[in-house]
Scaffold this active site. Structure first.
Site, short mmCIF file in Angstrom:
data_model
loop_
_atom_site.label_atom_id
_atom_site.label_comp_id
_atom_site.label_asym_id
_atom_site.label_seq_id
_atom_site.Cartn_x
_atom_site.Cartn_y
_atom_site.Cartn_z
CG ASN A 136 -1.48 10.32 -9.14
OD1 ASN A 136 -0.64 10.34 -10.04
ND2 ASN A 136 -2.33 11.31 -8.94
CD GLU A 143 -3.39 14.33 -11.27
OE1 GLU A 143 -2.93 13.18 -11.03
OE2 GLU A 143 -2.87 15.36 -10.82
#
Ligand code: GLP
Length: 244
Positions: A136, A143
């Site tokens: 990702n 993140e």
């Protein structure tokens, strides 16, 4: 961003180890930023091999790891200190007191994050930071959505990251929900960055990274703003880009 396209993971590891050893020759007191995960394992093997055969020394080196899970004891095989100890530290002459990782067992995690930042500053900052990349786009454990201004902090891991890392655990339930990671700004302060990627699973991430558009929704994209980044990636990871 310089992109070095290589045939396979083996060649990626050789190139990465060569780059690190070049920097080490130029500066024996190198401050080296290290990464965990499957990708850098071969690079560490090459460094060990070279230490054994050519005597490359790490006596004056200081290392800082990117991240650590919260709540996994140091002697557990999925702890990142354990990973580093077995895959690198025990096999080279790096003084143990100069190998730093965030302490994921600290009672006060916020204080631990501040302590880590302080240690980094005291060491004069990172000369070369090794990075992997999450599917990702995460770097360290930053993140999607993480602020580019972030310093070392506690993160809630994405489900996609927990799933990707479940292969190292006996079940996904065992994968921690939290980690401590250097922030994006911390990583960007490194004077040089080397990002490694291998395998088709990283192909989409590499396409986004090399497209050049920069967004907090894809953390690695910030590297497009860094003046000294080398990407070393294999054909499978680069298959959807123009860099094969
Ligand atoms: C992990 C680590 C990262 C690593 C990335 C890719 O979660 N925290 O530092 O770069 O994910 O891992 P791998 O190399 O196993 O694909």
């Amino acid at each position: 961003m310089r992109v070095i396209s290589v045939k396979d993971p083996q060649e990626m590891s050789e190139q990465a180890a060569r780059l690190i050893m070049d920097r080490l020759r130029q500066k024996p007191k190198l401050v080296l930023g290290l990464a965990t995960g499957g990708t850098p394992e071969g690079t560490y093997q090459k460094l060990i091999e070279n230490h054994r055969t050519e005597g490359m020394s790490y006596r004056q080196v200081t290392t800082f790891n990117l991240d650590e899970y919260v709540g996994i004891p140091k002697m557990h095989p999925n702890n990142y200190f354990y990973y580093m100890k077995h895959r690198l530290f025990d096999h080279i002459d790096l003084p143990p007191e100069k190998a730093y990782l965030p302490n994921g067992e600290a009672e006060d995690l916020q204080t631990e994050c501040a302590r880590y930042e302080h240690l980094l500053k005291k060491a004069g900052g990172i000369d070369v930071q090794l990075l992997g990349i999450g599917v990702n786009g995460h770097i360290g454990f930053n993140e999607p959505g993480t602020s580019f201004e972030s310093l070392t902090h506690v993160v809630e891991l994405d489900e996609s990251t927990r799933k990707a890392n479940a292969r190292f655990f006996s079940s996904i339930e065992e994968v921690p929900h939290q980690a401590i990671t250097m922030g994006i700004q911390t990583i960007m302060c490194a004077r040089e960055i080397v990002l490694l990627a291998a395998g088709e699973a990283k192909a989409e991430a590499m396409t986004r990274l090399l497209s050049g558009s920069v967004t907090e929704q894809f953390p690695a994209s910030v590297l497009n703003h860094h003046p000294h980044v080398t990407v070393i990636a294999d054909e499978a990871a680069l298959k959807r880009t123009g860099n094969r």
